[in-house]
Design a protein around this motif. Structure first.
Motif, PDB file in Angstrom:
ATOM      1  N   SER A  43       3.563  -2.437  -6.686  1.00  0.00           N
ATOM      2  CA  SER A  43       2.537  -2.682  -5.730  1.00  0.00           C
ATOM      3  C   SER A  43       1.352  -2.229  -6.405  1.00  0.00           C
ATOM      4  O   SER A  43       1.644  -1.293  -7.409  1.00  0.00           O
ATOM      5  CB  SER A  43       2.885  -2.097  -4.489  1.00  0.00           C
ATOM      6  OG  SER A  43       1.643  -1.778  -3.704  1.00  0.00           O
ATOM      7  N   ASP A  44       0.112  -2.583  -5.949  1.00  0.00           N
ATOM      8  CA  ASP A  44      -1.077  -2.286  -6.632  1.00  0.00           C
ATOM      9  C   ASP A  44      -1.789  -1.647  -5.697  1.00  0.00           C
ATOM     10  O   ASP A  44      -3.052  -1.343  -5.780  1.00  0.00           O
ATOM     11  CB  ASP A  44      -2.013  -3.715  -7.083  1.00  0.00           C
ATOM     12  CG  ASP A  44      -2.112  -4.430  -5.811  1.00  0.00           C
ATOM     13  OD1 ASP A  44      -1.775  -4.186  -4.752  1.00  0.00           O
ATOM     14  OD2 ASP A  44      -2.816  -5.433  -5.925  1.00  0.00           O
ATOM     15  N   THR A  45      -1.356  -0.888  -4.630  1.00  0.00           N
ATOM     16  CA  THR A  45      -1.928  -0.257  -3.837  1.00  0.00           C
ATOM     17  C   THR A  45      -2.695   1.043  -4.323  1.00  0.00           C
ATOM     18  O   THR A  45      -2.199   1.621  -5.049  1.00  0.00           O
ATOM     19  CB  THR A  45      -0.805   0.470  -2.793  1.00  0.00           C
ATOM     20  OG1 THR A  45      -0.047  -0.263  -2.040  1.00  0.00           O
ATOM     21  CG2 THR A  45      -1.419   1.596  -1.495  1.00  0.00           C
ATOM     22  N   ALA A  46      -4.051   1.067  -3.938  1.00  0.00           N
ATOM     23  CA  ALA A  46      -5.098   1.960  -4.572  1.00  0.00           C
ATOM     24  C   ALA A  46      -6.272   2.104  -3.590  1.00  0.00           C
ATOM     25  O   ALA A  46      -6.703   1.081  -2.922  1.00  0.00           O
ATOM     26  CB  ALA A  46      -5.260   1.627  -6.093  1.00  0.00           C
ATOM     27  N   ALA A  47      -6.866   3.421  -3.522  1.00  0.00           N
ATOM     28  CA  ALA A  47      -8.131   3.558  -2.826  1.00  0.00           C
ATOM     29  C   ALA A  47      -9.104   2.970  -3.992  1.00  0.00           C
ATOM     30  O   ALA A  47      -9.164   3.311  -5.140  1.00  0.00           O
ATOM     31  CB  ALA A  47      -8.317   4.742  -2.656  1.00  0.00           C
ATOM     32  N   LEU A  48     -10.015   2.182  -3.563  1.00  0.00           N
ATOM     33  CA  LEU A  48     -11.067   1.576  -4.486  1.00  0.00           C
ATOM     34  C   LEU A  48     -12.645   1.960  -4.324  1.00  0.00           C
ATOM     35  O   LEU A  48     -13.332   1.561  -5.075  1.00  0.00           O
ATOM     36  CB  LEU A  48     -11.256  -0.040  -4.036  1.00  0.00           C
ATOM     37  CG  LEU A  48      -9.963  -0.901  -4.323  1.00  0.00           C
ATOM     38  CD1 LEU A  48     -10.094  -2.167  -3.710  1.00  0.00           C
ATOM     39  CD2 LEU A  48      -9.427  -0.991  -5.614  1.00  0.00           C
ATOM     40  N   HIS A  49     -12.786   3.294  -3.570  1.00  0.00           N
ATOM     41  CA  HIS A  49     -13.790   3.485  -3.473  1.00  0.00           C
ATOM     42  C   HIS A  49     -14.459   4.141  -4.748  1.00  0.00           C
ATOM     43  O   HIS A  49     -15.715   3.878  -4.891  1.00  0.00           O
ATOM     44  CB  HIS A  49     -13.857   4.853  -2.535  1.00  0.00           C
ATOM     45  CG  HIS A  49     -13.154   6.067  -3.117  1.00  0.00           C
ATOM     46  ND1 HIS A  49     -11.813   6.028  -2.931  1.00  0.00           N
ATOM     47  CD2 HIS A  49     -13.577   7.187  -3.446  1.00  0.00           C
ATOM     48  CE1 HIS A  49     -11.166   7.121  -3.250  1.00  0.00           C
ATOM     49  NE2 HIS A  49     -12.332   8.003  -3.513  1.00  0.00           N
ATOM     50  N   THR A  50     -13.794   4.678  -5.804  1.00  0.00           N
ATOM     51  CA  THR A  50     -14.561   5.015  -6.957  1.00  0.00           C
ATOM     52  C   THR A  50     -14.823   3.738  -7.805  1.00  0.00           C
ATOM     53  O   THR A  50     -15.782   3.925  -8.518  1.00  0.00           O
ATOM     54  CB  THR A  50     -13.713   6.047  -7.800  1.00  0.00           C
ATOM     55  OG1 THR A  50     -12.377   5.181  -8.215  1.00  0.00           O
ATOM     56  CG2 THR A  50     -13.352   7.426  -6.985  1.00  0.00           C
ATOM     57  N   LEU A  51     -14.026   2.813  -7.742  1.00  0.00           N
ATOM     58  CA  LEU A  51     -14.247   1.658  -8.396  1.00  0.00           C
ATOM     59  C   LEU A  51     -15.727   0.853  -7.937  1.00  0.00           C
ATOM     60  O   LEU A  51     -16.622   0.426  -8.686  1.00  0.00           O
ATOM     61  CB  LEU A  51     -13.261   0.368  -8.425  1.00  0.00           C
ATOM     62  CG  LEU A  51     -13.305  -0.784  -8.975  1.00  0.00           C
ATOM     63  CD1 LEU A  51     -13.593  -0.835 -10.573  1.00  0.00           C
ATOM     64  CD2 LEU A  51     -11.987  -1.710  -8.783  1.00  0.00           C
TER      65      LEU A  51
END
Length: 186
Positions: A43-51
């Motif tokens: 899975s690619d689950t990730a928090a994207l806020h820093t990106l």
């Protein structure tokens, strides 16, 4: 303080994706249905806020017009939503869309189109053309955007079609998701 909305895409804007598509949906499906592949699909689950913070900081305000996560309905449905909200069309380049070979193979085996498969750690952006290279570079400099790609262009289109130039030189319409390729997974 930025105006980023599904209604802001304009003809000429670049369409970017932060990495390979379909990873999450295929990983969940393989676990749920006890499917075994010769390779691991994660899975690619990730928090994207820093990106997101990095790409917004890389360009002047107003350059990033639209940001979306292509979860339910995948990349295809997300782009159709943006096209409808903004009153534009899009032309994608099939060869530019990053899809891992194992995800593509699993989709082919299961009769699924990876364009409609859920993602949990990717984003789609419509970006002013003059800022596209800077946004792409900022995304690629972040671990969650290392595979970022420019996949198409926003176009003037009263019909609001999302089309794709295929690897074979033709074009096809990337329509709205009809039904659900996978049960609700999240």
């Amino acid at each position: 303080g930025r105006s980023v909305s599904g209604r802001n895409a304009r003809p000429g804007d670049a369409v970017l994706v932060s990495g390979s598509i379909g990873d999450h949906g295929v990983a969940v499906l393989s676990q749920r249905e006890s499917l075994e592949f010769e390779t691991t699909i994660e899975s690619d689950t990730a928090a994207l806020h820093t990106l997101v913070a990095r790409l917004l900081a890389a360009v002047p305000e107003g350059s990033v017009r639209t940001l979306r996560d292509p979860t339910r309905g995948g990349l295809a449905t997300t782009l159709n939503e943006i096209a409808r909200q903004s009153g534009v069309g899009m032309l994608l380049q099939e060869a530019a869309i990053p899809i891992k070979p194992q995800v593509n193979a699993a989709c082919e085996l299961l009769g699924l189109d990876p364009l409609y498969i859920a993602n949990e750690g990717k984003l789609v952006a419509a970006v002013a053309p003059e800022a596209a290279d800077a946004v792409l570079a900022a995304m690629r400099a972040h671990p969650l955007g290392a595979q970022a790609a420019r996949i198409g262009t926003v176009q003037a289109d009263d019909h609001q079609f999302v089309r794709m130039a295929t690897r074979f030189g033709g074009q096809r319409v990337i329509d709205w998701l009809s039904g659900e390729p996978l049960p609700r997974i999240c």
